[in-house]
Design a protein around this motif. Structure first.
Motif, short mmCIF file in Angstrom:
data_model
loop_
_atom_site.label_atom_id
_atom_site.label_comp_id
_atom_site.label_asym_id
_atom_site.label_seq_id
_atom_site.Cartn_x
_atom_site.Cartn_y
_atom_site.Cartn_z
N PRO A 41 81.68 44.09 25.23
CA PRO A 41 82.02 42.71 25.60
C PRO A 41 83.53 42.49 25.84
O PRO A 41 83.91 41.69 26.67
N ASP A 83 87.89 44.12 25.69
CA ASP A 83 88.73 45.25 26.12
C ASP A 83 89.05 46.18 24.94
O ASP A 83 88.89 45.81 23.79
N THR A 115 90.79 54.42 30.88
CA THR A 115 90.11 54.28 29.59
C THR A 115 89.18 55.47 29.35
O THR A 115 89.13 56.01 28.24
N ALA A 128 103.82 54.80 48.01
CA ALA A 128 102.44 55.29 48.09
C ALA A 128 102.49 56.77 48.42
O ALA A 128 103.22 57.19 49.29
N ARG A 167 92.20 55.20 46.83
CA ARG A 167 91.41 56.20 47.51
C ARG A 167 92.27 57.43 47.79
O ARG A 167 91.79 58.56 47.82
N ALA A 203 111.28 57.42 44.12
CA ALA A 203 111.05 56.28 43.25
C ALA A 203 109.60 55.82 43.32
O ALA A 203 109.20 54.91 42.61
N LYS A 218 94.40 43.43 40.67
CA LYS A 218 94.02 44.71 40.09
C LYS A 218 92.78 45.24 40.80
O LYS A 218 91.96 44.46 41.27
N GLY A 219 92.66 46.55 40.87
CA GLY A 219 91.46 47.14 41.46
C GLY A 219 90.21 46.61 40.77
O GLY A 219 90.22 46.36 39.58
N GLY A 220 89.16 46.43 41.55
CA GLY A 220 87.90 45.99 40.98
C GLY A 220 87.76 44.49 40.80
O GLY A 220 86.74 44.01 40.33
N ALA A 228 97.32 50.50 31.61
CA ALA A 228 97.55 49.13 31.15
C ALA A 228 98.29 49.23 29.82
O ALA A 228 98.07 50.15 29.06
N ARG A 229 99.16 48.24 29.59
CA ARG A 229 100.03 48.33 28.42
C ARG A 229 99.24 48.47 27.11
O ARG A 229 99.54 49.31 26.27
N ARG A 230 98.20 47.65 26.97
CA ARG A 230 97.43 47.68 25.73
C ARG A 230 96.77 49.03 25.53
O ARG A 230 96.64 49.51 24.42
N ARG A 273 105.42 54.62 55.58
CA ARG A 273 104.07 54.09 55.78
C ARG A 273 104.04 52.60 55.44
O ARG A 273 103.52 51.79 56.18
N GLY A 316 89.98 51.88 41.82
CA GLY A 316 90.68 51.12 40.79
C GLY A 316 89.73 50.16 40.06
O GLY A 316 88.75 49.69 40.62
N GLY A 317 90.06 49.90 38.79
CA GLY A 317 89.32 48.89 38.06
C GLY A 317 87.96 49.31 37.53
O GLY A 317 87.17 48.48 37.12
N HIS A 370 91.58 48.06 22.51
CA HIS A 370 92.94 47.83 22.02
C HIS A 370 93.46 48.93 21.14
O HIS A 370 94.63 48.98 20.83
N ARG A 428 101.39 47.98 42.69
CA ARG A 428 102.24 48.49 43.76
C ARG A 428 102.79 47.41 44.67
O ARG A 428 103.59 47.68 45.56
N ASP A 457 100.21 55.18 35.01
CA ASP A 457 100.28 53.74 35.06
C ASP A 457 99.18 53.06 34.25
O ASP A 457 98.41 52.27 34.80
#
Lengths: 325, 464
Positions: free
Chosen positions: B436, B438, B35, B130, B161, B127, A10-12, B59-61, A114, B29-30, B440, A149, B57
């Protein structure tokens, strides 16, 4: 043994750092690795404290014991021209294609191509042999796209082989897929001991398995030492508060009486300890989750001062100790 | 202090302003981009706005926290929004393929649309390799804006990016459409056939031969059919891309660059800031997530560590069973060693990679292997301290070590932040205190929104 190490995450989570450390680790004792960057961020150049990498393989580091790490930042446009040249001996025709906008088309409007070029180039480096008939690189480490990805990225050639059902592209795509699906390849995931990255790691591994791509290990990055847990914090909070204030005072941190500096430190320190303990408990749950994935786990400690070249070598040494021979 | 001080970004002012119609969250990312987008959505809705959040995309939670489980490309109303201001929150996940399909259906006549949708080349393009995601996110944004059902659209961007690649879309499409390549592609009769040769100059005929050779005959035909079918649509595509580009530049749009106070994330943030400026996109500011604070900032890391050292030494002679000092590792149950070793950092390689970190840090190198059998705990209350004092000393030392670690984090975060501010002193910053765990649920998103609006103590001090 795997020779193509695809590093996702994951990113980060520090994917690029881990890929670089792995390339260094695998180059130890006189071996030679190629570290490949596919996302055009020049993260590798920054890690190794050199200028931007051109589209050209060049030595960027010496590993302990005389090994070498070479690096390549793959630029899709150059990769396409390279590819055309390699397979079709197109020199000037390639340039003409560029003028026509075909290269733009191939690398942006048809973005799948790509990914074909990026994976194709990495596989070419894996298979390349020198005049002595030996592999030019003992291993190739790819700083790959993030977890979300990665499966599609690696499977792009499968898709292409379906699109071009005959001809040179079909054959090339099949050849790349053969490398990627063989035990020569291992896809590693980098994660932190946090919920979202761990969940993505689990999802990513499930996807890779479903598509028959070879999973490698999970590298838990930035592991922090656990200093206190909930029980310890509660011991302090219930009954030891004064004793702790006195201890702080004995250590030269001011008065332990009400309003003294030592006494005033107890609450904020306890608060931090609670947060820490909460994190320790969360991390324990995440670690259990990762253990359940059934893949080898590796750990890298958090470098509190951030990553510099010395830190990178330290991580590499750590990884080397944990890596299967 | 001579250090540049960034102006504070007030997200509430931004969200409350009826002129604000689109908020775009971008960043590497991240860093908590999705959020942040969701939290802004919740906050804006609870402050009375009718909001739709477009996530890509998630996160599921996180998706579940807004009650969206399905990737169905349709905005769904999020239940449980409070505030009593008549605000509403809708949320959706981008379905790339469906968005592309809908675009085709809207811009081509039914017969042509069917041909495109059935084309294998199109199917794999849509589909989601990138790049497609970036274009489709912006297409969806254009659609949502055109529907005019919401007075605020909060958009998340893809985690790379290339998230700003969509800014290039009009230019790229333009150069492609105006180029000769498409014309070559669209001249199927001429490709490889001698009859058509005289109509083409030598360079172009060489090209068609080349393209055909590279792609292979069957793929070439697929690409040609695709290009021919898309021909009418490309115009629409470019028009749309240009319209979205202008929409993004318009005064009602605000870009937020999201980052975490880490070197790489802030370097990417600086790139985004510069890129947006180059395209004259309206940047509202930087959201700096996961910023750490401390209630005991007056105590430096160095002083805390020195004090911890004193406490460990002081408690040492009180334990005659441990004459060799804190380096002695013979007794895995000795909490003193536990603290000392834990603070020195764990060495995962020693105990095997899968070992519990606490077992690792707390009980280093257990010679008898009994650490595995016990519930890992750095300070085991079952082991009675030799005296209440030395127990308190060890606990205090642990607290001080934790504090030192926290202060080091603070220092590092401040330095990376200062570097960004030195480069871009004009960019307003909103700091979000670290949680502290995530997020939910809606309550978690609400908490983030509050932290966004009310800066952590440290931010106050810096700004004030």
């Amino acid at each position: 043994m795997s020779r193509l190490h695809v590093v996702s995450g994951k990113g980060g989570t520090g994917k690029t750092t881990v890929a670089a450390a792995l390339a260094l680790a695998l180059a130890a004792d006189g071996r030679r690795t190629l570290l490949v960057e596919v996302e055009g961020r020049q993260g590798i150049a920054q890690l190794f404290e050199t200028g931007p990498l051109p589209y050209e393989e060049r030595k960027i580091a010496t590993a302990p014991g005389g090994g070498e790490v070479h690096a390549l930042a793959i630029d899709p446009e150059f990769a396409l021209l390279d590819y055309l040249h390699m397979f079709y001996k197109l020199g000037s025709a390639g340039r003409a294609l560029k003028k026509l906008g075909a290269i733009d088309f191939a690398t942006t409007i048809a973005p799948g191509l790509r990914d074909v070029l990026l994976t194709g180039k990495a596989c070419e480096a894996v298979r390349r042999k020198g005049k002595d008939g030996r592999f030019v690189y003992d291993s190739v480490v790819m700083d790959a796209p993030p977890t979300g990805r990665i499966t599609r990225f690696l499977n792009v050639n499968h898709e292409v082989a379906g699109l071009a059902r005959t001809g040179p592209i079909h054959n090339q795509a099949q050849a790349v897929m053969r490398v990627l699906k063989s035990p020569q390849t291992a896809v590693h995931m980098v994660t932190l001991l946090e919920e979202m990255p761990v969940q993505e790691t689990a999802d990513g591994i499930a996807e890779l398995r479903a598509d028959g791509l070879p999973t490698g290990g999970v590298i838990i990055n930035m592991v922090r030492p656990a200093i206190l847990d909930h029980e310890a914090v509660e011991v302090v909070a219930n009954g030891q508060r004064t004793a702790v204030a006195k201890a702080l005072s004995r250590a030269g941190l001011g008065g332990a009486r009400r309003g003294g500096m030592a006494e005033r430190l107890v609450d904020p320190l306890l608060e931090q300890a609670r947060e820490h303990a909460e994190r320790v408990a969360l991390e324990r749950a995440q670690r259990a989750e990762l253990t359940g994935l059934g893949v080898p786990l590796h750990e890298l400690e958090l470098l509190t001062d951030g990553i510099d070249l010395a830190g990178l070598y330290r991580l590499a040494a750590d990884l080397r100790k944990q890596w299967p021979e | 202090m001579s250090m540049d001080v960034a102006p504070r970004l007030d997200t509430d002012v931004l969200l409350d302003d009826p002129q604000t119609r689109i908020v775009v969250c971008c960043g590497s990312g991240g860093v908590g981009k999705t959020t942040t987008a969701a939290a802004l959505g919740v906050r804006a809705a609870e402050r009375g706005r009718k909001v739709v959040v477009l996530t890509i995309d998630p996160a599921r939670r996180l998706a579940q926290s807004m009650g969206i489980d399905a990737l169905d490309n349709i905005p769904r109303r999020v239940e449980g929004i409070g505030g009593g201001n008549g605000g509403e929150l809708h949320a959706m996940m981008l379905d790339m393929k469906r968005t592309f399909d809908e675009f085709v259906e809207a811009h081509a006549d039914p017969e042509r649309a069917r041909a495109i949708l059935a084309n294998p080349f199109y199917q794999s393009l849509s589909a989601g390799f990138a790049g497609t995601q970036e274009y489709m996110a912006m297409e969806k944004l254009g659609q949502l804006r055109a529907r005019d059902e919401w007075d605020l659209i909060v958009v998340d961007t893809p985690p790379s990016r290339s998230a700003l690649d969509f800014l290039d879309a009009p230019k790229r499409l333009g150069s492609f459409l105006d180029g000769k390549f498409i014309k070559v592609l669209m001249a199927p009769a001429k490709v490889g056939g001698k009859a058509g040769m005289k109509f083409l100059n030598v360079g172009v005929s060489m090209m068609t031969g080349t393209v055909s050779k590279v792609l292979g005959g069957q793929l070439m035909r697929d690409v040609q059919t695709f290009a021919a079918a898309m021909d009418t649509m490309f115009g629409g595509f470019r028009t749309r891309a240009e319209a979205t580009y202008r929409l993004l530049q318009a005064p009602g749009t605000a870009f937020l660059v999201v980052a975490a106070p880490e070197r790489d994330a802030l370097r990417e943030a600086a790139y985004f800031v510069e890129r947006l400026a180059a395209d004259q996109m309206p940047l509202a500011g930087l959201v700096l997530n996961r910023v750490h604070g401390s209630g005991a900032e007056q105590l430096s890391a160095e002083r805390a560590l020195a004090a911890a050292e004193i406490l460990i030494l002081a408690s040492d002679p009180a334990d005659p069973a441990d004459p060799d000092g804190p380096d002695d590792q013979d007794d895995p149950a000795d909490p003193e060693d536990a603290l000392a070793n834990a603070a020195e950092g764990s060495d995962p390689a020693k105990n095997g990679a899968a070992a519990e970190n606490l077992a690792d840090g707390g009980f280093v190198d257990p010679p008898s292997g009994n650490a595995q059998a016990r519930n890992p705990s750095a300070v085991d209350p079952d082991v009675s301290p030799t005296s209440a004092d030395s127990s308190a000393e060890r606990l205090a030392a642990g607290l001080l070590r934790l504090h030192a670690e926290r202060m080091q984090v603070l220092g590092r975060e401040q330095r990376t932040h200062d570097r960004f501010t030195a480069l871009h002193p004009e960019v307003p910053v909103a700091q979000v205190a670290a949680l502290p765990g995530d997020v939910h649920d809606l309550a978690g998103l609400r908490a983030i929104g509050e932290r966004l609006a009310v800066p952590p103590e440290r931010a106050n001090r810096v700004a004030g």
